[in-house]
Design an enzyme around this catalytic site. Sequence first.
Site, PDB file in Angstrom:
ATOM      1  N   GLU A 325       0.827  -1.215   0.000  1.00 52.53           N
ATOM      2  CA  GLU A 325       0.000   0.000   0.000  1.00 52.53           C
ATOM      3  C   GLU A 325       0.854   1.254   0.000  1.00 52.53           C
ATOM      4  OE1 GLU A 325      -2.849  -0.699  -0.798  1.00 52.53           O
ATOM      5  OE2 GLU A 325      -2.861  -2.802  -0.188  1.00 52.53           O
ATOM      6  N   TYR A 409      -1.412  -8.360 -10.891  1.00 49.38           N
ATOM      7  CA  TYR A 409      -0.410  -8.126  -9.862  1.00 49.38           C
ATOM      8  C   TYR A 409       0.899  -8.878 -10.157  1.00 49.38           C
ATOM      9  CZ  TYR A 409      -4.043  -6.285  -6.653  1.00 49.38           C
ATOM     10  OH  TYR A 409      -5.046  -5.552  -6.060  1.00 49.38           O
TER      11      TYR A 409
END
Length: 631
Positions: A325, A409
């Site tokens: 994040e 991803y």
Amino acid sequence: MRLAAATLALLLASACTTIPAAPPAAQGAAMVSPILTTPEARDTSTYAQPEVARVTHVALDLALDFQGKQVGGTAVLDILARPNAKTIVLDSDGLRIARITDEAGRELPFRVGAADDEKGAPLTIEIGQARRITIAYQANPQAGALQWLAPEQTAGGRHPFLLSQGQAILNRSWIPTQDSPGIRQTWEARITAPKPLDVVMSGISQGEPEDLGDRRAFRFKMDKPVPPYLIAIAAGDIDFRALGPRTGVWTEPAMLDRAAAELVDTEAMVTAAEALYGPYRWGRYDMIVLPPAFPYGGMENPVMTFLTPTFIAGDRSLTGLVAHELAHSWSGNLVTNSNWRDSWLNEGVTSYFEGRITEEIYGKERAEQEEALSFATVEDVLAEVGRDDPGTALHQPDGVESAGSEIVYDKGAAFLRTVEHIVGRQRFDAWLRSWFDRHAFQPATSQMLLEDMEQNLVRGDAALASRLKLREWIFEPGLPDNVVRPDPQAFAEVDAAVEAYKAGGTIPSGAWSGWTTAERQRFLKSVPDDRSAQQLAAVDTALGLSGTGNNEVLFLWLELAMQNRYEPAVPQVERFLSTVGRTKFVRPLFEALMGEGEWGQPIARRIYAGTRAGYHAVTQAAVDKVVNGEG
């Protein structure tokens, strides 16, 4: 995904170059020509027509109504438009519009078009010469972005809680704006909430809250242009603890000690990220650990990352989530995919960056193990859907659905690791840092990244271009043959233990206590899926799986148990699904149950009947398909 925003860049058409936005005083006469209109940049998930008129700033003044589960008030929008523009089109999903006025308070005609199940409805406003409009509205109590939690759904059990999740196109359910990642906007907000609740948002807090008697008003500001999905809010009984000069964590008081202990490395992560790819440009990096109903592991909202409590293991073994994040502060927030067909530009680049932060903070061995787990998921997907499946390309053309997050991803990260290996880390790092600098606070496309790599990394070296196979990596399915595979020795000890278990049933109880989370995951993922109840009980007892505080390991155990119809684990599965709303865990457990026919399907439907109301709309949508036989 998220310094001064006086020059908001607009993406031009064919050349993918940029021009500065006009300053606010000149916006009324500015030409908007053409913005985000190239085939690869156009966003089909929005009704907006940014080449005609677009939102540049949003000012919210909203009240939180926990009893009615509603958000309502006003949104003031600043608009950049062609001189001859007559209308602006916004995105809306269930918003109840009371009135829309111009700067002088005159009412502006508007209409809400037909609604689409996915996109909501277009809100078309006749703006005339108006370049600042005020929308008075209320969000629907069932707004998809918002989750209202009853006190019993929180750790404290005394006060209600509100959280939002806007990605990908859910913020149109509580904010009237152009909800597209390419249409970046600055924003500010005044939010009132009943005492004693605190409010946080993904903007910088503007001082102490204003006392209004039985309510308080909180103010926030984001002076950097962000994609609208990064406007986020949370409100509840929450406290703050500093972790470093510019980092800290919010969460419920009952969770604060555990959360702060788990996040102790955050300031060091920020420093490591800056050393790699340039300054952190958002001021503060704070986080909020939410109640377990939050549907994702984390959400990279600027200056206020949202985190699930399921990452708290007590030993910082799952803090790769925080590294991920944080990395989004560069890839995703600073430079953002212009549409969701290029979401690998956000997530794949971030996953690569995450690995680099992990290596700096926790060492090369842990980073390599996590990379190996990541790469294995790509190979699993390719084996399942086929290497020629168009959904396995990084860039998704219109009409093609991605084969899954493993492509977005993990294949994206593998691509960048391959480029780094071929050109060398020093040269690659210099390019990636310059990519962030050149495109800061701008939207991007796969074509833009390809051209940037060719111009600034390859630099006309035909032999290097041939070795890199950039276009094949980005636009074609499967894995190019130049892919750099993980070190086969990364899991040598674990793989040997797996073979010993398969051959003779030897359970590695002694080695288990010294293994990393990645090693434990590797072992559990390799256990044959045809275990008897006696074999499962032996593994559970020897490794302490049912009692683990690591949710990644616990999930793998419960999934294995359900796939083998292991009755003793059913009560624990029910408890887990009743307290955890993270889609990554919830959907596969329901899939495991539904896959077990007459044994598992009644269990799944019984549990879901009791848990569905406690899940966020994101999780509900995912599990609905599974339980209803659509997924």
